[in-house]
Design a protein around this motif. Structure first.
Motif, PDB file in Angstrom:
ATOM      1  N   GLY A 385       0.812  -1.208   0.000  1.00 27.80           N
ATOM      2  CA  GLY A 385       0.000   0.000   0.000  1.00 27.80           C
ATOM      3  C   GLY A 385       0.847   1.259   0.000  1.00 27.80           C
ATOM      4  O   GLY A 385       0.556   2.221  -0.730  1.00 27.80           O
ATOM      5  N   SER A 386       1.909   1.272   0.790  1.00 24.17           N
ATOM      6  CA  SER A 386       2.810   2.430   0.834  1.00 24.17           C
ATOM      7  C   SER A 386       3.494   2.645  -0.513  1.00 24.17           C
ATOM      8  O   SER A 386       3.673   3.780  -0.959  1.00 24.17           O
ATOM      9  N   LEU A 387       3.864   1.541  -1.169  1.00 22.69           N
ATOM     10  CA  LEU A 387       4.492   1.653  -2.483  1.00 22.69           C
ATOM     11  C   LEU A 387       3.507   2.206  -3.509  1.00 22.69           C
ATOM     12  O   LEU A 387       3.879   3.027  -4.360  1.00 22.69           O
ATOM     13  N   TYR A 388       2.240   1.802  -3.409  1.00 20.66           N
ATOM     14  CA  TYR A 388       1.232   2.351  -4.323  1.00 20.66           C
ATOM     15  C   TYR A 388       1.107   3.861  -4.144  1.00 20.66           C
ATOM     16  O   TYR A 388       1.108   4.619  -5.124  1.00 20.66           O
ATOM     17  N   TYR A 389       0.981   4.316  -2.920  1.00 23.00           N
ATOM     18  CA  TYR A 389       0.831   5.748  -2.678  1.00 23.00           C
ATOM     19  C   TYR A 389       2.057   6.529  -3.159  1.00 23.00           C
ATOM     20  O   TYR A 389       1.940   7.638  -3.664  1.00 23.00           O
ATOM     21  N   LEU A 390       3.237   5.934  -3.006  1.00 23.40           N
ATOM     22  CA  LEU A 390       4.455   6.579  -3.495  1.00 23.40           C
ATOM     23  C   LEU A 390       4.404   6.750  -5.010  1.00 23.40           C
ATOM     24  O   LEU A 390       4.684   7.843  -5.534  1.00 23.40           O
ATOM     25  N   MET A 391       4.042   5.683  -5.721  1.00 23.52           N
ATOM     26  CA  MET A 391       3.950   5.773  -7.177  1.00 23.52           C
ATOM     27  C   MET A 391       2.853   6.749  -7.605  1.00 23.52           C
ATOM     28  O   MET A 391       3.007   7.481  -8.590  1.00 23.52           O
ATOM     29  N   TYR A 392       1.773   6.776  -6.866  1.00 23.56           N
ATOM     30  CA  TYR A 392       0.685   7.718  -7.155  1.00 23.56           C
ATOM     31  C   TYR A 392       1.189   9.152  -7.046  1.00 23.56           C
ATOM     32  O   TYR A 392       0.907   9.994  -7.914  1.00 23.56           O
ATOM     33  N   ALA A 393       1.938   9.444  -6.002  1.00 21.39           N
ATOM     34  CA  ALA A 393       2.468  10.797  -5.816  1.00 21.39           C
ATOM     35  C   ALA A 393       3.470  11.165  -6.908  1.00 21.39           C
ATOM     36  O   ALA A 393       3.448  12.277  -7.445  1.00 21.39           O
ATOM     37  N   VAL A 394       4.341  10.224  -7.242  1.00 20.75           N
ATOM     38  CA  VAL A 394       5.332  10.484  -8.296  1.00 20.75           C
ATOM     39  C   VAL A 394       4.636  10.779  -9.615  1.00 20.75           C
ATOM     40  O   VAL A 394       5.005  11.719 -10.343  1.00 20.75           O
ATOM     41  N   ASN A 395       3.613  10.009  -9.933  1.00 20.40           N
ATOM     42  CA  ASN A 395       2.903  10.194 -11.197  1.00 20.40           C
ATOM     43  C   ASN A 395       2.011  11.426 -11.205  1.00 20.40           C
ATOM     44  O   ASN A 395       1.461  11.783 -12.255  1.00 20.40           O
ATOM     45  N   HIS A 396       1.858  12.068 -10.061  1.00 20.45           N
ATOM     46  CA  HIS A 396       1.104  13.323  -9.991  1.00 20.45           C
ATOM     47  C   HIS A 396       2.029  14.531  -9.882  1.00 20.45           C
ATOM     48  O   HIS A 396       1.603  15.596  -9.419  1.00 20.45           O
ATOM     49  N   GLY A 397       3.271  14.363 -10.318  1.00 23.10           N
ATOM     50  CA  GLY A 397       4.162  15.495 -10.473  1.00 23.10           C
ATOM     51  C   GLY A 397       5.106  15.773  -9.332  1.00 23.10           C
ATOM     52  O   GLY A 397       5.633  16.890  -9.224  1.00 23.10           O
ATOM     53  N   LEU A 398       5.362  14.795  -8.469  1.00 16.68           N
ATOM     54  CA  LEU A 398       6.306  15.011  -7.375  1.00 16.68           C
ATOM     55  C   LEU A 398       7.675  15.363  -7.941  1.00 16.68           C
ATOM     56  O   LEU A 398       8.195  14.646  -8.802  1.00 16.68           O
ATOM     57  N   PRO A 399       8.293  16.467  -7.500  1.00 19.76           N
ATOM     58  CA  PRO A 399       9.604  16.869  -8.038  1.00 19.76           C
ATOM     59  C   PRO A 399      10.639  15.756  -7.877  1.00 19.76           C
ATOM     60  O   PRO A 399      10.617  15.017  -6.877  1.00 19.76           O
ATOM     61  N   PRO A 400      11.549  15.600  -8.837  1.00 25.60           N
ATOM     62  CA  PRO A 400      12.518  14.493  -8.801  1.00 25.60           C
ATOM     63  C   PRO A 400      13.324  14.398  -7.506  1.00 25.60           C
ATOM     64  O   PRO A 400      13.543  13.294  -6.992  1.00 25.60           O
ATOM     65  N   ALA A 401      13.781  15.544  -6.978  1.00 25.91           N
ATOM     66  CA  ALA A 401      14.582  15.500  -5.752  1.00 25.91           C
ATOM     67  C   ALA A 401      13.774  14.938  -4.586  1.00 25.91           C
ATOM     68  O   ALA A 401      14.262  14.093  -3.818  1.00 25.91           O
ATOM     69  N   LEU A 402      12.523  15.398  -4.457  1.00 27.60           N
ATOM     70  CA  LEU A 402      11.670  14.877  -3.396  1.00 27.60           C
ATOM     71  C   LEU A 402      11.286  13.427  -3.662  1.00 27.60           C
ATOM     72  O   LEU A 402      11.173  12.625  -2.727  1.00 27.60           O
ATOM     73  N   ALA A 403      11.080  13.083  -4.924  1.00 29.33           N
ATOM     74  CA  ALA A 403      10.745  11.701  -5.271  1.00 29.33           C
ATOM     75  C   ALA A 403      11.861  10.752  -4.840  1.00 29.33           C
ATOM     76  O   ALA A 403      11.599   9.681  -4.262  1.00 29.33           O
ATOM     77  N   ASP A 404      13.111  11.134  -5.093  1.00 31.92           N
ATOM     78  CA  ASP A 404      14.250  10.309  -4.664  1.00 31.92           C
ATOM     79  C   ASP A 404      14.279  10.160  -3.148  1.00 31.92           C
ATOM     80  O   ASP A 404      14.489   9.069  -2.614  1.00 31.92           O
ATOM     81  N   ARG A 405      14.072  11.268  -2.449  1.00 31.91           N
ATOM     82  CA  ARG A 405      14.138  11.251  -0.982  1.00 31.91           C
ATOM     83  C   ARG A 405      13.030  10.374  -0.395  1.00 31.91           C
ATOM     84  O   ARG A 405      13.280   9.545   0.485  1.00 31.91           O
ATOM     85  N   LEU A 406      11.811  10.567  -0.853  1.00 29.56           N
ATOM     86  CA  LEU A 406      10.694   9.798  -0.309  1.00 29.56           C
ATOM     87  C   LEU A 406      10.761   8.332  -0.720  1.00 29.56           C
ATOM     88  O   LEU A 406      10.319   7.457   0.026  1.00 29.56           O
ATOM     89  N   THR A 407      11.320   8.065  -1.902  1.00 32.35           N
ATOM     90  CA  THR A 407      11.478   6.676  -2.331  1.00 32.35           C
ATOM     91  C   THR A 407      12.412   5.924  -1.399  1.00 32.35           C
ATOM     92  O   THR A 407      12.116   4.789  -0.981  1.00 32.35           O
ATOM     93  N   GLY A 408      13.532   6.529  -1.063  1.00 37.45           N
ATOM     94  CA  GLY A 408      14.478   5.883  -0.162  1.00 37.45           C
ATOM     95  C   GLY A 408      13.876   5.609   1.206  1.00 37.45           C
ATOM     96  O   GLY A 408      14.021   4.514   1.767  1.00 37.45           O
ATOM     97  N   LEU A 409      13.158   6.595   1.751  1.00 36.47           N
ATOM     98  CA  LEU A 409      12.554   6.435   3.074  1.00 36.47           C
ATOM     99  C   LEU A 409      11.437   5.391   3.053  1.00 36.47           C
ATOM    100  O   LEU A 409      11.333   4.554   3.965  1.00 36.47           O
ATOM    101  N   THR A 410      10.604   5.437   2.024  1.00 40.33           N
ATOM    102  CA  THR A 410       9.470   4.517   1.951  1.00 40.33           C
ATOM    103  C   THR A 410       9.928   3.073   1.763  1.00 40.33           C
ATOM    104  O   THR A 410       9.474   2.163   2.475  1.00 40.33           O
TER     105      THR A 410
END
Length: 440
Positions: A385-410
């Motif tokens: 479920g957490s991975l789904y929400y992460l991908m959902y956020a990335v596909n809704h325009g999450l900036p690359p720097a934040l996407a990298d940071r949240l991906t590592g934490l998640t």
């Protein structure tokens, strides 16, 4: 990687799991741990059969995790056989509301003050990591309808509900980052993303679950029609509830879970004595001759139990296949995750402090025994479920720097949860069940 090698790998993995599942159930290991190890093995870390990263196929990952979570949510709903008036529902409701809000708040505070994330990204991280996982938590959930264990019921209900109640916080985080319209002073978030989307999702799912179940039972009881293809009923109801909820701007996850719960409650109301119907169906479906099962499928008293048994059995198998696909994929992409040193303290904070604290606050004043509270606090499993929400956020325009940071934490939280909960689930649940069995 060659298709033939993938076929061999997947075939061996599924056959090994089929042959060794009963042995594995007695060991301090989980199936998810083995799938994760297989994924790591085929990545560039060892064999190099794959080379994709977590942010290279985000649309595909969102869809894959979405489907697996939907199947798992419907399955969880079908297992919860207690009526909505049963007091056991108070625990998952408190966990999915009060404990959810506390978890998001604590994660947001830690991410904002200690990780230095902007407030929108901090809230988003809270939404990503607050929900417990209905897919990977199968070992601590209700094992079969009629299971009256309070611990398993609470964890199953929480996993079904909070994958939907986390969505408002994900949308709030995206809104604070400028990626979603919150409205003036947040009115749209409150009215649409919080109140409407939650209420409409539950209503749509419950209504469709009841309507579909009544239609199938009517055709079988009165006209001896619509027999067989119960797997189509399951998939059709999942897709219908999810699609209509999305068209109405409601939360599809909640709709699918509510559909499963509503279908199960309809079966209870329409069946004869629950244990008698369930036993009769299980005996009939175990026979090589299908004539007895087909007779029960249209029997006025046993038809509801037959339908529920067939739908649940199909969904459980589908859920296991989905778990294999997603967890192997997680392992295969870990080589490319932008790891940060922060995960060394953040993940223990999440699992050892924030989760138990949120459960303690959510269950304050309840009559839940201390050992159960402790186990509920420990088994806050994070996963697909957490991975789904992460991908959902990335596909809704999450900036690359934040996407990298949240991906590592998640992914750090998900992998840590797979390992530590996978190791502990067998001995802890065995000790718990011995304690329950020893009670007079």
């Amino acid at each position: 990687m060659d298709v033939a090698l993938w076929s061999v790998l997947i075939g061996l993995l599924l056959i090994v799991m089929a042959l060794g599942g009963t042995v594995l159930a007695r060991l301090p290991l989980s199936t998810a741990m083995l799938y994760l190890a297989v994924g790591i093995a085929v990545s560039p870390v060892l064999l190099g059969w794959t080379g994709f990263g977590p942010l290279t196929h985000t649309v595909l990952m969102e869809r894959l995790t979405e489907i697996v979570v939907l199947v798992s949510l419907f399955t969880a709903g079908l297992k919860l056989s207690h009526g909505l008036g049963d007091r056991r529902w108070l625990l998952p409701l408190r966990l999915a509301t009060t404990s959810m809000v506390v978890t998001v708040g604590c994660i947001t505070l830690a991410a904002w003050t200690l990780l230095g994330l902007p407030i929108g990204a901090a809230v988003l991280l809270g939404g990503l990591l607050a929900p417990t996982d209905p897919v990977l938590a199968s070992d601590v959930q209700v094992q079969e309808p009629g299971d009256r264990d309070q611990l398993r019921f609470a964890l199953t209900g929480e996993g079904g509900l909070n994958d939907g109640t986390a969505f408002p916080f994900v949308m709030l985080g995206l809104g604070l980052l400028g990626l979603h319209d919150l409205g003036t002073l947040g009115w749209r978030w409150i009215a649409v993303d919080l109140v409407w989307a939650v209420a409409a999702g539950l209503a749509v799912g419950a209504g469709l679950g009841i309507a579909t179940g009544r239609l199938v039972l009517y055709l079988r009881r009165e006209h001896k029609e619509a027999v067989g293809l119960d797997d189509f009923v399951a998939l059709g109801l999942i897709a219908l509830a999810y699609g209509i909820a999305l068209l109405l701007h409601a939360y599809g996850f909640l709709a699918v879970f509510a559909a499963g719960v509503a279908l199960r409650n309809l079966v209870q109301r329409e069946s004869g004595p629950a244990d008698e119907s369930r036993d009769a169906v299980e005996k009939a479906t175990a026979l090589p001759d299908r004539s007895m099962a087909e007779t029960l499928a249209v029997d006025r008293r046993h038809a509801p139990a037959y339908m529920a048994h067939a739908v649940l059995g199909f969904n459980e198998q589908l859920e296991r296949i989905g778990e294999v696909a997603v967890v192997v994929t997680i392992g295969a992409l870990l080589w490319a995750v932008p790891w940060q040193a922060d995960v060394l303290w953040f993940v223990p904070l999440l699992l050892l402090v924030i989760r138990p604290l949120s459960v303690a606050i959510g269950l304050a004043g309840s009559t839940t025994a201390r050992p159960r509270r402790w186990l509920i606090g420990w088994f806050g499993i994070r996963g697909i479920g957490s991975l789904y929400y992460l991908m959902y956020a990335v596909n809704h325009g999450l900036p690359p720097a934040l996407a990298d940071r949240l991906t590592g934490l998640t992914l750090a939280a998900v992998v840590a949860s797979i390992v530590v909960h996978g190791i502990s689930v067998t001995p802890l649940m065995a000790a718990y069940e011995r304690r329950v069995a020893a009670r007079p």
